[in-house]
Scaffold this active site. Structure first.
Site, mmCIF file in Angstrom:
data_model
loop_
_atom_site.group_PDB
_atom_site.id
_atom_site.type_symbol
_atom_site.label_atom_id
_atom_site.label_comp_id
_atom_site.label_asym_id
_atom_site.label_seq_id
_atom_site.Cartn_x
_atom_site.Cartn_y
_atom_site.Cartn_z
ATOM 1 N N ASP A 212 142.701 51.644 114.480
ATOM 2 C CA ASP A 212 142.616 51.241 113.268
ATOM 3 C C ASP A 212 141.847 49.772 113.109
ATOM 4 O O ASP A 212 142.175 48.888 113.887
ATOM 5 C CB ASP A 212 143.933 51.024 112.378
ATOM 6 N N GLU A 277 138.099 53.446 115.292
ATOM 7 C CA GLU A 277 137.608 53.330 113.827
ATOM 8 C C GLU A 277 136.948 52.078 113.507
ATOM 9 O O GLU A 277 137.448 50.924 113.290
ATOM 10 C CB GLU A 277 138.598 53.495 112.783
#
Length: 545
Positions: A212, A277
């Protein structure tokens, strides 16, 4: 405690290069105990469904101990399961069953920030300015005569300032919600902690990590101003994501972190992997996250952002394939995820949006590389746009009025009434309510029904696994001449086996001839002579062997 059977699948260390990965938003997938919230036992119970769908791996959104201010992306304990989702024993049982069914497990790792409830941050608040406890985070003195102004002009991605002042006068950085304080990744203790967290989950058998905010851990030295803010210009700094440089994203030093992580991943058997990401201002900078000494993949969000036109898709696909060749890693294709409006709705909603979404799925699944599906897209679920404001839980909604809750509504499994088999009969309502129209979209309502979106996905995924021209040894995309500017056609081949994908993005039906026999189509094809008529907003695969 270690898992009783942490051994991963070992049949193919390069499995991630061509995998179809199914994203499970855990709290909205399946509720095993009737409390209205999805959990790990629910995931475990539904593993046969995912095996039969034809995916290769599951990506689980965060299930760690958390106050759930941001759906679990505010982690208070990286080595335990939140009671909302179960226990570590439940996790171990789930991963053991998944591996027995041939499914791999990717877990979400959230390294940019912790929860404000994390023991490190509670210790930092209790300690004095300049203390070792505060050094793990980014605390700074304010500006102004009395330090009453934030240290710089940085903005939260969720809207508003990226700084919150504590009672002793210092400010701490949070690029997301104030309940998500950013870590100081120049601190060796922070780096050592996350290397240990990686090993903790690898020891339990996880096959990979989705990182993330992979571009965010390092901030520019001196914490310089961006130079504009929504307060002065009306433009939010987040508009530069993927388009320009920000002093708190995509700093060169972030790559040192991943060069330290890669040997850890490589030291475990079975092809353990990591996907970033990441947002960067150019394709070249994004490509730096990928390589034999850093991460295995980075999401290509350009495909998700493509408009419904042949030119847009062709440009995005060509660019992505060139970049993949340069870095020697597979492209990752994605149409929806837990942060974006579902593509049925993005493409026009209603019947038009569903037609286009079905066609886009065949386009994506015929391309080389790795495809990521978001739970419920195989059912043709649209975005839920009319959730009552009082039920929305996205922290971004509270700060900007923008909400991601509409794509996080629990998926329908069976029955005529909400929550459609999401939990056991007689259980609590689901944490977000499903629309009355979803009865017709449930797994039970679509299973075995020719032409349903679920059966289209099952057919396409079955062909993707069995057809040599879509396998790991197949050739690249070979674009073909088409009958008009609104039609895309490409062929992939290996040996004598060929598969051609044709997508009609024009405003008129087209005649398809000479590509072989149709084996999958997002809409009914009509025979005309020796060819087939492909409707508007439709795609089809043709096999010639």
């Amino acid at each position: 405690m270690t898992a009783s059977n942490p051994t991963p699948l070992t049949s193919d260390d390069d499995w991630w290069r061509t995998a179809v990965v199914y994203q499970v938003y855990v709290r909205s997938f399946a509720d095993s105990n009737g409390d209205g919230v999805g959990d790990l036992r629910g995931v475990r119970e539904r593993l046969p469904y995912l095996r039969d769908l034809g995916v290769d791996a599951l990506w689980l959104t965060p299930f760690y101990t958390s106050p759930m201010v941001d759906g679990g992306y505010d982690v208070a304990d990286y080595r335990d399961v939140d009671p909302m989702f179960g226990t570590l024993t439940d996790f171990d049982a789930m991963i053991t069953d998944a591996h027995a069914l041939g499914l791999r497990i990717i877990v979400d790792l959230v390294p940019n920030h912790t929860s404000s409830a994390h023991p490190w941050f509670t210790a930092a608040l209790a300690a004095a300015p300049g203390s070792p406890e505060r050094a793990r985070y980014l605390f700074a003195e304010g500006r102004g005569a009395h330090g009453e102004l934030p240290p710089n002009d940085w903005e939260s991605i969720f809207g508003g300032p990226a700084w919150t002042r504590v009672p002793d006068g210092q400010w701490y950085l949070h690029l997301f919600d104030p309940a998500q304080p950013d870590l100081n990744w120049r601190h060796p203790e922070v780096r050592a902690e996350f290397e240990d967290v990686l090993r903790f989950w690898l020891d339990r058998g996880v096959d990979g990590f989705r990182i993330d905010v992979a571009h965010g851990m390092i901030k520019a030295e001196g914490l310089p101003d961006v130079g504009f803010s929504s307060m002065t210009t009306g433009r939010r700094q987040s508009e530069l994501l993927g388009k320009g440089r920000l002093p708190y994203f995509d700093q060169d030093e972030v790559h040192e972190i991943y060069r330290a992580w890669r040997p850890i991943l490589d030291s475990y058997p079975g092809g353990r992997m990591a996907v970033a990401e990441a947002w960067a201002e150019t394709p070249q900078r994004l490509a730096r996250y990928i390589g034999p000494d850093e991460l295995h993949q980075a999401f290509s969000f350009d495909f998700l952002d493509a408009t419904w036109s042949a030119d847009s898709f062709r440009k995005v696909i060509d660019t992505a394939l060139v970049e993949a060749t340069i870095v020697g890693a597979p492209t990752t294709w994605v149409l929806s995820n837990h942060d974006k409006q579902r593509h049925v709705t993005r493409y026009g909603d209603g019947e038009v949006g569903l037609r286009r979404a079905r066609a886009a799925s065949l386009l994506m699944l015929a391309l080389p590389g790795c495809a990521y599906l978001y739970q419920g897209e195989e059912l043709g679920l649209p975005e839920v746009l009319d959730l009552p404001d009082e039920l929305r839980q996205d922290p971004s909604f509270l700060r900007t009025g923008e909400s991601r809750d509409g794509c996080r509504v629990p998926i329908p499994w069976s029955g005529e009434l909400a929550p459609y088999g999401f939990g056991p009969e007689g259980g609590e309502p689901s944490w977000l309510p499903a629309p009355a129209t979803w009865a017709a979209l449930s797994v039970a309502a679509q299973s075995g029904v020719p032409g349903s979106t679920l059966e289209l996905y099952r057919t396409a995924l079955g062909i993707r696994h069995s057809h040599p021209a879509l396998g790991p040894d197949a050739g690249e995309v070979n674009w073909l001449e088409t009958t008009g500017p609104g039609v895309l056609a490409f062929r992939r081949a290996v040996g004598e086996a060929e598969l051609t994908c044709v997508v009609n993005l024009s405003d008129a039906e087209v005649l398809i001839d000479g590509y072989g026999r149709p084996v999958a189509a997002s809409a009914d094809l009509t025979e005309q002579g020796v060819g087939h008529v492909l409707p508007v907003d439709a795609a089809a695969w043709f096999d010639r062997r």
